[in-house]
Design an enzyme around this catalytic site. Structure first.
Site, short mmCIF file in Angstrom:
data_model
loop_
_atom_site.label_atom_id
_atom_site.label_comp_id
_atom_site.label_asym_id
_atom_site.label_seq_id
_atom_site.Cartn_x
_atom_site.Cartn_y
_atom_site.Cartn_z
N ALA B 57 0.86 -1.18 0.00
CA ALA B 57 0.00 0.00 0.00
C ALA B 57 0.90 1.24 0.00
CB ALA B 57 -0.90 -0.03 1.22
N GLU B 58 1.08 1.81 -1.18
CA GLU B 58 2.05 2.90 -1.31
C GLU B 58 1.58 4.18 -0.63
OE1 GLU B 58 1.18 0.86 -3.75
OE2 GLU B 58 3.06 -0.22 -4.06
N PHE B 84 5.00 2.24 -9.12
CA PHE B 84 3.88 2.04 -8.20
C PHE B 84 3.70 3.21 -7.23
CE2 PHE B 84 5.45 -2.42 -9.03
CZ PHE B 84 4.49 -2.69 -9.99
N ILE B 85 4.47 4.23 -7.41
CA ILE B 85 4.43 5.34 -6.44
C ILE B 85 3.15 6.17 -6.57
CG2 ILE B 85 5.57 7.14 -7.81
CD1 ILE B 85 7.17 7.89 -5.31
N HIS B 127 7.57 -1.65 -14.68
CA HIS B 127 8.84 -1.81 -13.97
C HIS B 127 9.94 -1.04 -14.69
CE1 HIS B 127 6.37 -5.26 -12.73
NE2 HIS B 127 6.99 -5.18 -11.57
#
Lengths: 341, 325
Positions: B57-58, B84-85, B127
């Site tokens: 959970a960023e 994913f930030i 990625h």
């Protein structure tokens, strides 16, 4: 200000049925009333064109004051939301400061004119700065709880929001994380019935926010948020338990937004008149007054006197604040970064 | 003599800093086990509860860091992949970036968010991303993207010491690719300075991260052809070192800006605007940007990935053309 009659000293001894002393009960009424009268005066100033925006907590004073009184002032942290004038008053904000904040004055201790009104924050009172983005503060409170646990500091964090905020991801992430790490965080939801125009049924498929706690392994409670004494009696044990390492607690105070969402909202477009009339009968101020009067805790004159004191304070605060300096235009450029010390 | 890779520089610096200051703690996904790139290897065993695994959970990782920094600790958060930030974008941009501003300096956030970014590792769309432009746009957050191990070390230390939120970008392609003898290596200590990494007189290349190394390689190739390229490592992307940018542009009169982020709205636009506004009279050629094409993510298949990314050959070709202008 001169008192017109001599009143007896308030006892600080706990009254059994209340779990509060006379002095605490007086403070309770004073802060609820101060919050309401300030909000009324703010709205009047808005209508006179002196304040661009008001967002108020009318109907939620009992929840706010009852919850804040369960904390250790100056030790515990609060990450409130924009309706929480009552919380701030209990923790030390003065009527004058509230008016400085409304008018965005230079000396507003919350944000010195940089934020819209009612976006609280005060480092020395341990009130965490907040934004208009709802529920982000739940994670800030969780981070403070984690930090306190790492440092073994015996403090508690209370964070609050409306029920509308509980649909956001940060609400769930915060509950999850604090439960995993058993953090000393009280999640206090003031369910006021509406998220701007949306009633509870549009916001969630379950009847109570408190029901959600079980899914995260968090203890929860519901309380009549119009009853300040009941709120205190519910929040206080949860705070004490969290301080002893018992982990987080979710409390849902069922209250009601007696006013429109903000000074820019017309609630007659979406709110049934009858519903509002029913809730007005449960106004937390009336409720409190009749209980302590009926129980013979305070004679009517004492309560009238508090009314008078509050009215005078509010009048003074508004007049004084309007005379205070505005920020300079170039202050818009200040404090983007903190300098390395 | 100590030679280090980028990842070794990051890991040893975290270790040293945590030993020095017990307010520092690490939070992120899989960090207790050392993290997917091994940046926190061995730290949990050494520092126990100061290295904390977070759920996936960023927003939590960043929001909780905000709370802890406000309390007085020094969180160093790790976002496992920069891609994913963005679920923490709100916490970074609506909260962290303006914490100091909206309290007139009463409250502030000494926190670092480290994250591996960039492509060339067959990471596909989630990625490989370059995320720097979104965050460098936001006043109140510092954005750092070093290229050499010694700078990783000194700038990570500077980021931890800084009382403001810092986004510390670690290009994953160079984690183990780039080694450096640390002793005597130039090491920037200010989060506000670029560095002329290679002197030159014919044209100036601005780059950062992996592209800095590709630019240095291209400059080497071109020197064999008689073209002398200056190469500037931007190091800190916000705030930009305008002074060094302008001086280096003026010195050669020809400017090539390289990034693997997509072209439109990338940092190249900002750098080129600064030069156009303040060094226009010194220019001998139009400013040239070499960036990834405007497609949403980096594609997976190596043929398309290679096509997407700038590299030493493309940089050399662009520089050659610019020198000939």
């Amino acid at each position: 200000m001169t008192a017109t009659r001599t009143r007896r000293t308030r006892s600080r001894e706990t009254i059994e049925d209340y779990l509060l002393s006379e002095q605490q009960l007086e403070d309770m009424y004073y802060h609820m009333l101060l919050a309401r009268r300030l909000n009324e005066r703010m709205l009047a100033l808005n209508r006179q064109g002196r304040a661009p925006f008001v967002i108020a907590g009318a109907g939620q004073e009992a929840a706010q004051v009852g919850a804040a009184m369960a904390l250790k002032k100056g030790e515990d942290y609060v990450a409130p939301y924009y309706r929480d004038l009552g919380v701030n008053l209990v923790l030390g904000m003065t009527a004058r400061e509230a008016m400085l904040n409304l008018l965005g004055k230079r000396d507003d201790p919350n944000s010195h004119g940089k934020q819209m009104p009612s976006h609280w924050g005060n480092v020395s009172r341990r009130i965490v700065t907040q934004s208009s983005v709802v529920t982000t503060q739940f994670l800030h409170a969780t981070g403070i709880g984690l930090a306190a646990k790492l440092r073994k500091d015996p403090i508690v964090v209370l964070t609050s929001c409306g029920e509308g905020s509980t649909s956001k991801g940060d609400f769930h992430e915060a509950l999850n994380f604090s439960a995993i790490h058993k953090l000393p965080v009280i999640f206090f939801v003031e369910n006021n019935g509406y998220a701007i125009t949306e009633s509870n049924e549009k916001e969630m498929p379950v009847p109570n926010v408190a029901d959600r706690a079980r899914g995260y392994g968090i203890q929860s409670a519901m309380v009549d948020g119009m009853d300040c004494i009941a709120v205190y009696q519910t929040v206080r044990p949860a705070v004490d338990q969290a301080r002893r390492g018992g982990g987080p607690f979710l409390i849902e105070a069922k209250c009601y937004r007696l006013w429109p969402h903000s000074s820019d909202d017309d609630d007659s477009r979406y709110r049934p008149k009858k519903e509002l009339e029913e809730w007005i009968k449960k106004d937390p101020l009336t409720l409190f007054r009749s209980r302590v009067e009926d129980d013979g805790i305070f004679p009517r004159e004492d309560l009238d006197e508090i009314e008078k004191r509050v009215e005078e304070e509010v009048r003074d605060a508004a007049q004084w604040a309007m005379m205070q300096p505005d920020p300079l235009p170039e202050d818009a450029l200040t404090y983007v970064y903190r300098e390395l010390s | 003599m100590t030679t280090m890779t980028v990842i070794e520089a990051v890991r040893s610096t975290l270790d040293e800093e945590m030993a020095r200051d017990d307010r520092i703690f690490i939070i992120g996904e899989d960090v207790e086990a050392g993290g997917v790139f091994r940046a926190t290897d061995g730290l949990h065993a050494k520092y126990n509860d100061r290295v904390i695994d977070s759920p996936l959970a960023e927003s939590s990782i960043i929001g909780i860091s905000i709370g802890a920094a406000h309390y007085g600790l020094r969180p160093v958060a790790e976002i496992q992949f920069a891609d994913f930030i963005h679920s923490g974008f709100d916490q970074l941009c609506s909260e962290a970036s303006r914490w100091c501003y909206r309290t007139n300096g009463d409250a502030y956030l000494p926190m670092v968010v480290r994250t591996p970014w960039g492509g060339g590792v067959h990471g596909g769309q989630h990625h490989s991303q370059s995320i720097e432009a979104y965050y460098a746009h936001m006043p109140g957050i510092k954005v750092v993207a070093p290229a050499f191990p010694a700078d990783f070390r000194s700038l990570l230390k500077a980021s931890i010491a800084d009382p403001n939120p810092v986004l510390f970008l670690e290009h994953k392609r160079i984690y183990r690719l780039i080694k450096q003898e640390m002793e005597g290596a130039p090491a920037e200590t200010q989060l506000s300075r670029a560095r002329v990494t290679r002197k030159g007189t014919d044209l100036t290349i601005f780059a950062y991260g992996f592209m800095l190394h590709e630019s240095l390689n291209a400059a080497e190739t071109l020197s064999g052809e008689g073209v002398d390229c200056m190469v500037v490592d931007l190091l800190t992307l916000n705030p930009l070192d305008k002074e060094t940018v302008l001086e280096s542009a003026k010195a050669t009169g020809k400017v090539l800006i390289v990034h693997e982020d997509t072209l439109t709205g990338g940092l190249g636009g900002e750098i080129s605007a600064i030069i156009a506004e303040e060094a226009f009279e010194y220019l001998d050629a139009p400013i040239k940007r070499l960036a990834a094409p405007d497609v949403p993510p980096m594609p997976y298949h190596h043929a398309m990935e290679d096509f997407f990314m700038p590299n030493r050959e493309k940089i050399a070709a662009a520089a050659r053309a610019l020198a000939a202008y």
